[in-house]
Design a protein around this motif. Sequence first.
Motif, PDB file in Angstrom:
ATOM      1  N   ARG A   3      85.886  57.158 -16.187  1.00  0.00           N
ATOM      2  CA  ARG A   3      86.378  58.495 -16.519  1.00  0.00           C
ATOM      3  C   ARG A   3      85.217  59.461 -16.750  1.00  0.00           C
ATOM      4  NH1 ARG A   3      91.158  58.020 -20.798  1.00  0.00           N
ATOM      5  NH2 ARG A   3      91.628  60.086 -19.995  1.00  0.00           N
ATOM      6  N   LEU A   4      84.149  58.959 -17.374  1.00  0.00           N
ATOM      7  CA  LEU A   4      82.989  59.820 -17.623  1.00  0.00           C
ATOM      8  C   LEU A   4      82.276  60.161 -16.323  1.00  0.00           C
ATOM      9  CD1 LEU A   4      81.606  58.268 -20.926  1.00  0.00           C
ATOM     10  CD2 LEU A   4      83.061  60.276 -20.629  1.00  0.00           C
ATOM     11  N   GLU A   5      82.243  59.238 -15.402  1.00  0.00           N
ATOM     12  CA  GLU A   5      81.655  59.525 -14.081  1.00  0.00           C
ATOM     13  C   GLU A   5      82.479  60.591 -13.368  1.00  0.00           C
ATOM     14  OE1 GLU A   5      78.715  58.583 -12.776  1.00  0.00           O
ATOM     15  OE2 GLU A   5      78.383  57.627 -14.724  1.00  0.00           O
ATOM     16  N   GLN A   6      83.795  60.493 -13.503  1.00  0.00           N
ATOM     17  CA  GLN A   6      84.680  61.494 -12.917  1.00  0.00           C
ATOM     18  C   GLN A   6      84.429  62.862 -13.554  1.00  0.00           C
ATOM     19  OE1 GLN A   6      86.595  61.409 -10.293  1.00  0.00           O
ATOM     20  NE2 GLN A   6      87.388  63.473 -10.574  1.00  0.00           N
ATOM     21  N   LEU A   7      84.242  62.866 -14.877  1.00  0.00           N
ATOM     22  CA  LEU A   7      83.950  64.126 -15.573  1.00  0.00           C
ATOM     23  C   LEU A   7      82.641  64.743 -15.082  1.00  0.00           C
ATOM     24  CD1 LEU A   7      84.915  63.764 -19.337  1.00  0.00           C
ATOM     25  CD2 LEU A   7      85.920  65.252 -17.624  1.00  0.00           C
ATOM     26  N   LYS A   8      81.633  63.916 -14.887  1.00  0.00           N
ATOM     27  CA  LYS A   8      80.357  64.422 -14.369  1.00  0.00           C
ATOM     28  C   LYS A   8      80.553  65.103 -13.021  1.00  0.00           C
ATOM     29  CE  LYS A   8      77.311  61.046 -16.551  1.00  0.00           C
ATOM     30  NZ  LYS A   8      76.376  59.924 -16.306  1.00  0.00           N
ATOM     31  N   LYS A   9      81.340  64.478 -12.174  1.00  0.00           N
ATOM     32  CA  LYS A   9      81.621  65.054 -10.863  1.00  0.00           C
ATOM     33  C   LYS A   9      82.377  66.373 -11.011  1.00  0.00           C
ATOM     34  CE  LYS A   9      84.019  64.165  -6.488  1.00  0.00           C
ATOM     35  NZ  LYS A   9      84.179  65.582  -6.306  1.00  0.00           N
ATOM     36  N   GLU A  10      83.371  66.395 -11.893  1.00  0.00           N
ATOM     37  CA  GLU A  10      84.148  67.616 -12.098  1.00  0.00           C
ATOM     38  C   GLU A  10      83.278  68.742 -12.661  1.00  0.00           C
ATOM     39  OE1 GLU A  10      87.692  66.779 -14.354  1.00  0.00           O
ATOM     40  OE2 GLU A  10      88.297  65.208 -12.958  1.00  0.00           O
ATOM     41  N   PHE A  11      82.401  68.421 -13.617  1.00  0.00           N
ATOM     42  CA  PHE A  11      81.476  69.437 -14.138  1.00  0.00           C
ATOM     43  C   PHE A  11      80.591  69.976 -13.018  1.00  0.00           C
ATOM     44  CE2 PHE A  11      82.090  68.044 -18.623  1.00  0.00           C
ATOM     45  CZ  PHE A  11      82.210  69.302 -19.195  1.00  0.00           C
ATOM     46  N   ASN A  12      80.097  69.082 -12.193  1.00  0.00           N
ATOM     47  CA  ASN A  12      79.246  69.489 -11.075  1.00  0.00           C
ATOM     48  C   ASN A  12      80.006  70.394 -10.108  1.00  0.00           C
ATOM     49  OD1 ASN A  12      76.726  69.333  -9.590  1.00  0.00           O
ATOM     50  ND2 ASN A  12      77.870  68.119  -8.100  1.00  0.00           N
ATOM     51  N   ASP A  13      81.268  70.059  -9.866  1.00  0.00           N
ATOM     52  CA  ASP A  13      82.087  70.839  -8.933  1.00  0.00           C
ATOM     53  C   ASP A  13      82.339  72.267  -9.412  1.00  0.00           C
ATOM     54  OD1 ASP A  13      82.251  68.684  -7.222  1.00  0.00           O
ATOM     55  OD2 ASP A  13      84.296  68.133  -7.771  1.00  0.00           O
ATOM     56  N   LYS A  93      90.334  73.898 -10.518  1.00  0.00           N
ATOM     57  CA  LYS A  93      89.343  72.839 -10.793  1.00  0.00           C
ATOM     58  C   LYS A  93      88.898  72.898 -12.246  1.00  0.00           C
ATOM     59  CE  LYS A  93      87.160  72.582  -6.223  1.00  0.00           C
ATOM     60  NZ  LYS A  93      85.877  72.820  -5.519  1.00  0.00           N
ATOM     61  N   LEU A  94      88.660  74.108 -12.744  1.00  0.00           N
ATOM     62  CA  LEU A  94      88.230  74.270 -14.130  1.00  0.00           C
ATOM     63  C   LEU A  94      89.334  73.837 -15.090  1.00  0.00           C
ATOM     64  CD1 LEU A  94      86.176  75.176 -16.235  1.00  0.00           C
ATOM     65  CD2 LEU A  94      86.993  77.523 -15.913  1.00  0.00           C
ATOM     66  N   LYS A  95      90.561  74.220 -14.819  1.00  0.00           N
ATOM     67  CA  LYS A  95      91.682  73.805 -15.669  1.00  0.00           C
ATOM     68  C   LYS A  95      91.815  72.286 -15.672  1.00  0.00           C
ATOM     69  CE  LYS A  95      95.138  76.295 -14.059  1.00  0.00           C
ATOM     70  NZ  LYS A  95      96.294  77.182 -13.797  1.00  0.00           N
ATOM     71  N   ASN A  96      91.644  71.657 -14.513  1.00  0.00           N
ATOM     72  CA  ASN A  96      91.728  70.204 -14.404  1.00  0.00           C
ATOM     73  C   ASN A  96      90.633  69.545 -15.252  1.00  0.00           C
ATOM     74  OD1 ASN A  96      92.930  67.865 -13.310  1.00  0.00           O
ATOM     75  ND2 ASN A  96      91.301  67.729 -11.785  1.00  0.00           N
ATOM     76  N   LEU A  97      89.407  70.070 -15.159  1.00  0.00           N
ATOM     77  CA  LEU A  97      88.303  69.543 -15.952  1.00  0.00           C
ATOM     78  C   LEU A  97      88.613  69.666 -17.441  1.00  0.00           C
ATOM     79  CD1 LEU A  97      85.351  68.641 -16.529  1.00  0.00           C
ATOM     80  CD2 LEU A  97      84.726  71.045 -16.318  1.00  0.00           C
ATOM     81  N   LEU A  98      89.062  70.823 -17.864  1.00  0.00           N
ATOM     82  CA  LEU A  98      89.363  71.037 -19.282  1.00  0.00           C
ATOM     83  C   LEU A  98      90.492  70.135 -19.757  1.00  0.00           C
ATOM     84  CD1 LEU A  98      88.998  74.914 -19.427  1.00  0.00           C
ATOM     85  CD2 LEU A  98      87.378  73.193 -20.258  1.00  0.00           C
ATOM     86  N   ASN A  99      91.468  69.904 -18.907  1.00  0.00           N
ATOM     87  CA  ASN A  99      92.549  68.975 -19.260  1.00  0.00           C
ATOM     88  C   ASN A  99      92.019  67.560 -19.443  1.00  0.00           C
ATOM     89  OD1 ASN A  99      94.595  70.886 -19.320  1.00  0.00           O
ATOM     90  ND2 ASN A  99      95.115  70.599 -17.172  1.00  0.00           N
ATOM     91  N   HIS A 100      91.115  67.137 -18.559  1.00  0.00           N
ATOM     92  CA  HIS A 100      90.531  65.793 -18.674  1.00  0.00           C
ATOM     93  C   HIS A 100      89.699  65.665 -19.947  1.00  0.00           C
ATOM     94  CE1 HIS A 100      91.041  65.072 -14.113  1.00  0.00           C
ATOM     95  NE2 HIS A 100      92.081  64.635 -14.788  1.00  0.00           N
ATOM     96  N   VAL A 101      88.904  66.672 -20.248  1.00  0.00           N
ATOM     97  CA  VAL A 101      88.092  66.649 -21.472  1.00  0.00           C
ATOM     98  C   VAL A 101      89.008  66.590 -22.694  1.00  0.00           C
ATOM     99  CG1 VAL A 101      86.509  67.998 -22.912  1.00  0.00           C
ATOM    100  CG2 VAL A 101      86.092  67.794 -20.449  1.00  0.00           C
ATOM    101  N   THR A 102      90.061  67.393 -22.694  1.00  0.00           N
ATOM    102  CA  THR A 102      91.010  67.407 -23.806  1.00  0.00           C
ATOM    103  C   THR A 102      91.657  66.041 -23.993  1.00  0.00           C
ATOM    104  OG1 THR A 102      91.461  69.748 -23.422  1.00  0.00           O
ATOM    105  CG2 THR A 102      93.083  68.529 -24.718  1.00  0.00           C
ATOM    106  N   THR A 103      92.056  65.414 -22.907  1.00  0.00           N
ATOM    107  CA  THR A 103      92.677  64.085 -22.972  1.00  0.00           C
ATOM    108  C   THR A 103      91.722  63.072 -23.584  1.00  0.00           C
ATOM    109  OG1 THR A 103      94.061  64.567 -21.055  1.00  0.00           O
ATOM    110  CG2 THR A 103      93.719  62.238 -21.598  1.00  0.00           C
ATOM    111  N   ILE A 104      90.470  63.094 -23.170  1.00  0.00           N
ATOM    112  CA  ILE A 104      89.479  62.146 -23.704  1.00  0.00           C
ATOM    113  C   ILE A 104      89.257  62.397 -25.194  1.00  0.00           C
ATOM    114  CG2 ILE A 104      87.039  61.500 -23.621  1.00  0.00           C
ATOM    115  CD1 ILE A 104      87.222  61.897 -20.555  1.00  0.00           C
ATOM    116  N   ILE A 105      89.171  63.661 -25.581  1.00  0.00           N
ATOM    117  CA  ILE A 105      88.972  63.984 -27.005  1.00  0.00           C
ATOM    118  C   ILE A 105      90.167  63.527 -27.831  1.00  0.00           C
ATOM    119  CG2 ILE A 105      88.859  65.911 -28.655  1.00  0.00           C
ATOM    120  CD1 ILE A 105      87.132  67.394 -26.530  1.00  0.00           C
TER     121      ILE A 105
END
Length: 111
Positions: A3-13, A93-105
């Motif tokens: 999941r963290l690798e996916q987050l890195k990719k999403e941040f990069n995107d 893409k940004l909303k998706n990233l923020l949703n993923h970060v929120t889920t992890i938190i």
Amino acid sequence: MERLEQLKKEFNDVSDFLIALGDEKRQSIIITLLQNNSCKGLRVNDLTDATQLSRPAVSHHLKILKQVGLIEMRSEGTKNYYFLSHTTTEIDKLKNLLNHVTTIIEKSEGK
């Protein structure tokens, strides 16, 4: 860990998009375009008046906003009109990233 690798990719995107959004002058241009609320768009001169930026500065910021897909341009003869894009790919893409970060938190709070 995956999941963290996916987050890195999403941040990069979305990194260029975040940089474009992070500048106060570009935010001012976006707000001005939102206030106009017209599909006709605004010319650089309209934006210089509204933002108190020079013509070259507005053109520079418009170029960056156009590169990240936030604005589009149409031409009428020699006149160019800038307006907010109806394509929301980068915003999504940004909303998706923020949703993923929120889920992890939220999941880490439960530990």
